[in-house]
Write a protein that holds these residues in place. Structure first.
Motif, mmCIF file in Angstrom:
data_model
loop_
_atom_site.group_PDB
_atom_site.id
_atom_site.type_symbol
_atom_site.label_atom_id
_atom_site.label_comp_id
_atom_site.label_asym_id
_atom_site.label_seq_id
_atom_site.Cartn_x
_atom_site.Cartn_y
_atom_site.Cartn_z
ATOM 1 N N PHE A 26 79.089 28.944 15.080
ATOM 2 C CA PHE A 26 78.711 29.355 13.723
ATOM 3 C C PHE A 26 78.464 28.077 12.923
ATOM 4 O O PHE A 26 79.351 27.231 12.827
ATOM 5 C CB PHE A 26 79.822 30.196 13.088
ATOM 6 C CG PHE A 26 80.004 31.533 13.749
ATOM 7 C CD1 PHE A 26 79.188 32.606 13.414
ATOM 8 C CD2 PHE A 26 80.986 31.723 14.711
ATOM 9 C CE1 PHE A 26 79.355 33.850 14.013
ATOM 10 C CE2 PHE A 26 81.157 32.956 15.323
ATOM 11 C CZ PHE A 26 80.329 34.012 14.965
ATOM 12 N N TRP A 27 77.274 27.940 12.365
ATOM 13 C CA TRP A 27 76.868 26.702 11.710
ATOM 14 C C TRP A 27 75.947 26.995 10.534
ATOM 15 O O TRP A 27 75.577 28.139 10.290
ATOM 16 C CB TRP A 27 76.154 25.792 12.712
ATOM 17 C CG TRP A 27 74.779 26.292 13.058
ATOM 18 C CD1 TRP A 27 74.464 27.364 13.837
ATOM 19 C CD2 TRP A 27 73.539 25.761 12.588
ATOM 20 N NE1 TRP A 27 73.104 27.535 13.894
ATOM 21 C CE2 TRP A 27 72.509 26.560 13.127
ATOM 22 C CE3 TRP A 27 73.209 24.692 11.766
ATOM 23 C CZ2 TRP A 27 71.172 26.311 12.869
ATOM 24 C CZ3 TRP A 27 71.863 24.462 11.517
ATOM 25 C CH2 TRP A 27 70.869 25.257 12.077
ATOM 26 N N ALA A 28 75.572 25.922 9.807
ATOM 27 C CA ALA A 28 74.592 26.020 8.728
ATOM 28 C C ALA A 28 73.843 24.691 8.630
ATOM 29 O O ALA A 28 74.381 23.636 8.975
ATOM 30 C CB ALA A 28 75.270 26.331 7.396
ATOM 31 N N GLU A 29 72.614 24.757 8.151
ATOM 32 C CA GLU A 29 71.751 23.578 8.044
ATOM 33 C C GLU A 29 72.385 22.475 7.191
ATOM 34 O O GLU A 29 72.239 21.292 7.475
ATOM 35 C CB GLU A 29 70.404 24.001 7.456
ATOM 36 C CG GLU A 29 69.332 22.933 7.495
ATOM 37 C CD GLU A 29 68.941 22.477 8.897
ATOM 38 O OE1 GLU A 29 68.790 21.271 9.101
ATOM 39 O OE2 GLU A 29 68.795 23.344 9.784
ATOM 40 N N TRP A 30 73.115 22.844 6.148
ATOM 41 C CA TRP A 30 73.698 21.876 5.228
ATOM 42 C C TRP A 30 75.011 21.269 5.718
ATOM 43 O O TRP A 30 75.583 20.405 5.066
ATOM 44 C CB TRP A 30 73.925 22.520 3.852
ATOM 45 C CG TRP A 30 74.630 23.845 3.925
ATOM 46 C CD1 TRP A 30 74.050 25.074 3.891
ATOM 47 C CD2 TRP A 30 76.038 24.080 4.087
ATOM 48 N NE1 TRP A 30 75.006 26.064 4.008
ATOM 49 C CE2 TRP A 30 76.237 25.482 4.123
ATOM 50 C CE3 TRP A 30 77.149 23.251 4.179
ATOM 51 C CZ2 TRP A 30 77.486 26.065 4.268
ATOM 52 C CZ3 TRP A 30 78.405 23.836 4.331
ATOM 53 C CH2 TRP A 30 78.556 25.230 4.372
ATOM 54 N N CYS A 31 75.494 21.700 6.841
ATOM 55 C CA CYS A 31 76.805 21.285 7.359
ATOM 56 C C CYS A 31 76.685 20.033 8.238
ATOM 57 O O CYS A 31 76.176 20.108 9.348
ATOM 58 C CB CYS A 31 77.407 22.454 8.145
ATOM 59 S SG CYS A 31 78.879 22.057 9.094
ATOM 60 N N GLY A 32 77.171 18.905 7.713
ATOM 61 C CA GLY A 32 77.117 17.649 8.455
ATOM 62 C C GLY A 32 77.835 17.688 9.797
ATOM 63 O O GLY A 32 77.255 17.310 10.823
ATOM 64 N N PRO A 33 79.095 18.128 9.847
ATOM 65 C CA PRO A 33 79.806 18.198 11.132
ATOM 66 C C PRO A 33 79.097 19.120 12.139
ATOM 67 O O PRO A 33 79.140 18.871 13.340
ATOM 68 C CB PRO A 33 81.184 18.743 10.755
ATOM 69 C CG PRO A 33 81.363 18.333 9.321
ATOM 70 C CD PRO A 33 79.990 18.403 8.717
ATOM 71 N N CYS A 34 78.442 20.174 11.633
ATOM 72 C CA CYS A 34 77.702 21.079 12.526
ATOM 73 C C CYS A 34 76.582 20.319 13.228
ATOM 74 O O CYS A 34 76.354 20.486 14.428
ATOM 75 C CB CYS A 34 77.099 22.242 11.734
ATOM 76 S SG CYS A 34 78.304 23.289 10.907
#
Length: 106
Positions: A26-34
């Motif tokens: 589960f991730w998002a474009e704005w998530c650095g660690p992702c």
């Protein structure tokens, strides 16, 4: 074979009905660690292709499934076996840690 994008619409067929374990990131474009763990997940996906499918779900595009599984922080990896969530790992980690955790759960 590499990671597969999954949405609310195809979650049932891709993840829950899969005949082999599926790790959902589960991730998002704005998530650095992702973004940091994405290359590691790609490599693990290729190395363990015969044992597990690795799928990525963008929580900004698909909201039903993350809500159903209580996703509050990302990146969150949830391992599904036979339609059930059996293990989860929260946060970014080096590839070696991600892979050893996943292999220990398979």
């Amino acid at each position: 074979m590499s990671t597969k994008a999954v949405t609310d619409a195809d979650f049932q067929s891709t993840v829950l009905d899969s005949d082999k374990p599926v790790l959902v990131d589960f991730w998002a474009e704005w998530c650095g660690p992702c973004k940091m763990i994405a290359p590691a997940l790609e490599e693990i996906s290729e190395e363990l292709a015969d044992k597990v499918t690795i799928a990525k779900m963008d929580i900004m595009e698909s909201t039903e499934v993350p809500q159903k599984y209580g996703v509050q922080s990302i990146p969150l990896m949830v391992l599904f076996k036979n339609g059930e969530a059996v293990a989860q790992k929260l946060g970014a980690a080096p590839k070696s840690q991600l892979q050893s955790w996943l292999e220990s759960e398979l």
